[in-house]
Design a protein around this motif. Structure first.
Motif, mmCIF file in Angstrom:
data_model
loop_
_atom_site.group_PDB
_atom_site.id
_atom_site.type_symbol
_atom_site.label_atom_id
_atom_site.label_comp_id
_atom_site.label_asym_id
_atom_site.label_seq_id
_atom_site.Cartn_x
_atom_site.Cartn_y
_atom_site.Cartn_z
ATOM 1 N N GLY A 104 0.813 -1.212 0.000
ATOM 2 C CA GLY A 104 0.000 0.000 0.000
ATOM 3 C C GLY A 104 0.845 1.259 0.000
ATOM 4 O O GLY A 104 0.553 2.219 -0.717
ATOM 5 N N ALA A 105 1.915 1.258 0.805
ATOM 6 C CA ALA A 105 2.798 2.424 0.851
ATOM 7 C C ALA A 105 3.492 2.625 -0.492
ATOM 8 O O ALA A 105 3.632 3.758 -0.966
ATOM 9 N N TYR A 106 3.920 1.534 -1.104
ATOM 10 C CA TYR A 106 4.574 1.653 -2.414
ATOM 11 C C TYR A 106 3.598 2.185 -3.456
ATOM 12 O O TYR A 106 3.920 3.071 -4.237
ATOM 13 N N ARG A 107 2.389 1.648 -3.464
ATOM 14 C CA ARG A 107 1.389 2.094 -4.425
ATOM 15 C C ARG A 107 1.082 3.570 -4.222
ATOM 16 O O ARG A 107 0.963 4.335 -5.173
ATOM 17 N N TRP A 108 0.970 4.012 -2.979
ATOM 18 C CA TRP A 108 0.694 5.414 -2.710
ATOM 19 C C TRP A 108 1.851 6.287 -3.184
ATOM 20 O O TRP A 108 1.635 7.344 -3.785
ATOM 21 N N SER A 109 3.085 5.846 -2.926
ATOM 22 C CA SER A 109 4.236 6.671 -3.309
ATOM 23 C C SER A 109 4.361 6.803 -4.824
ATOM 24 O O SER A 109 4.825 7.820 -5.321
#
Length: 189
Positions: free
Chosen positions: A76-81
C-alpha cells in the motif's frame, strides 16, 4: 485579433487530427479504475486471511498473520508513493491531454515494473502452505482443504505473473502510441 483567430484554428486543427487517437488512449482511465478495484479486492482478501491467522493461538500462526499485514502495508505504501499527486487537470488542447496521458503511462509503468511484490507474495504463499502442512496455527486442516488452498495460491501467483507481463507489454505499446501522438500534435503547432 488575427493572432487569436490563428491560435484557435490551430487548436481546432489539432483536435480534428487527434480525436480518434485520443479516444483510443482514453481507455487508460477505465483500465486504471478496474485495476484499483482489483487491488482493493486483493487487499481485502489478504486482510481477511491475516485476521484469521492473527486469531489463532499459536505463535507461528500469528507470525503468518503479521507477515500478511506487513506485506499489505508495504504494498500500500509503495502504491501510494508511485501514484500520489494524481492529476485533476482540465485539458485545453489535445497536446495537453497527450502530455497527461504520457505522465499517467509513465506512472503506471513505474508501478507495475518492480517484481518484488510477486516474490513477496511467493514467500507469503510458502508460509501459508507450510502452516497448512505443519499445522502451526493449531489444528491441521483436511488434506483436501490444504490441496485446494495451495492450488488457489499457485493459480493466483501464476495469474499475477501473467498479468504483470501482459500489463507491461500493453503499457509499452501505449507509450509508443502516445509518443507518436505527441510528435504529431507538436508538429501541428
Amino acid at each position: 485579433m488575427d493572432v487569436e483567430l490563428n491560435e484557435w484554428k490551430s487548436l481546432y486543427g489539432q483536435q480534428q487530427l487527434a480525436t480518434q487517437t485520443i479516444a483510443e488512449l482514453a481507455r487508460v482511465r477505465q483500465r486504471d479504475q478496474l485495476r484499483q478495484v482489483l487491488e482493493w479486492v486483493s487487499a481485502a482478501i489478504i486482510c481477511g486471511g491475516a485476521l484469521v491467522y492473527l486469531s489463532s493461538v499459536s505463535m507461528p500462526g500469528m507470525f503468518v498473520g503479521v507477515a500478511l499485514l506487513v506485506f499489505l502495508a508495504f504494498s500500500g505504501a509503495y502504491r501510494w508513493s508511485v501514484s500520489r499527486g494524481l492529476e485533476r487537470a482540465m485539458f485545453a488542447a489535445p497536446v495537453d491531454y497527450a502530455g497527461e496521458l504520457a505522465e499517467r503511462n509513465a506512472r503506471a509503468i513505474r508501478r507495475v515494473s518492480p517484481i518484488w511484490p510477486l516474490f513477496a507474495a511467493i514467500a507469503l504463499a510458502a508460509l501459508v502452505a507450510l502452516d497448512l502442512v505443519l499445522g502451526w496455527s493449531g489444528e491441521r486442516p483436511s488434506t483436501l482443504l490444504a490441496i485446494g488452498v495451495v492450488t488457489a495460491e499457485c493459480v493466483a501467483l501464476a495469474v499475477g505473473f501473467w498479468w504483470r507481463r501482459r500489463e507491461l507489454a500493453q503499457l509499452m505499446l501505449e507509450r509508443s502510441t502516445i509518443s507518436e501522438l505527441r510528435r504529431t500534435l507538436s508538429s501541428e503547432v
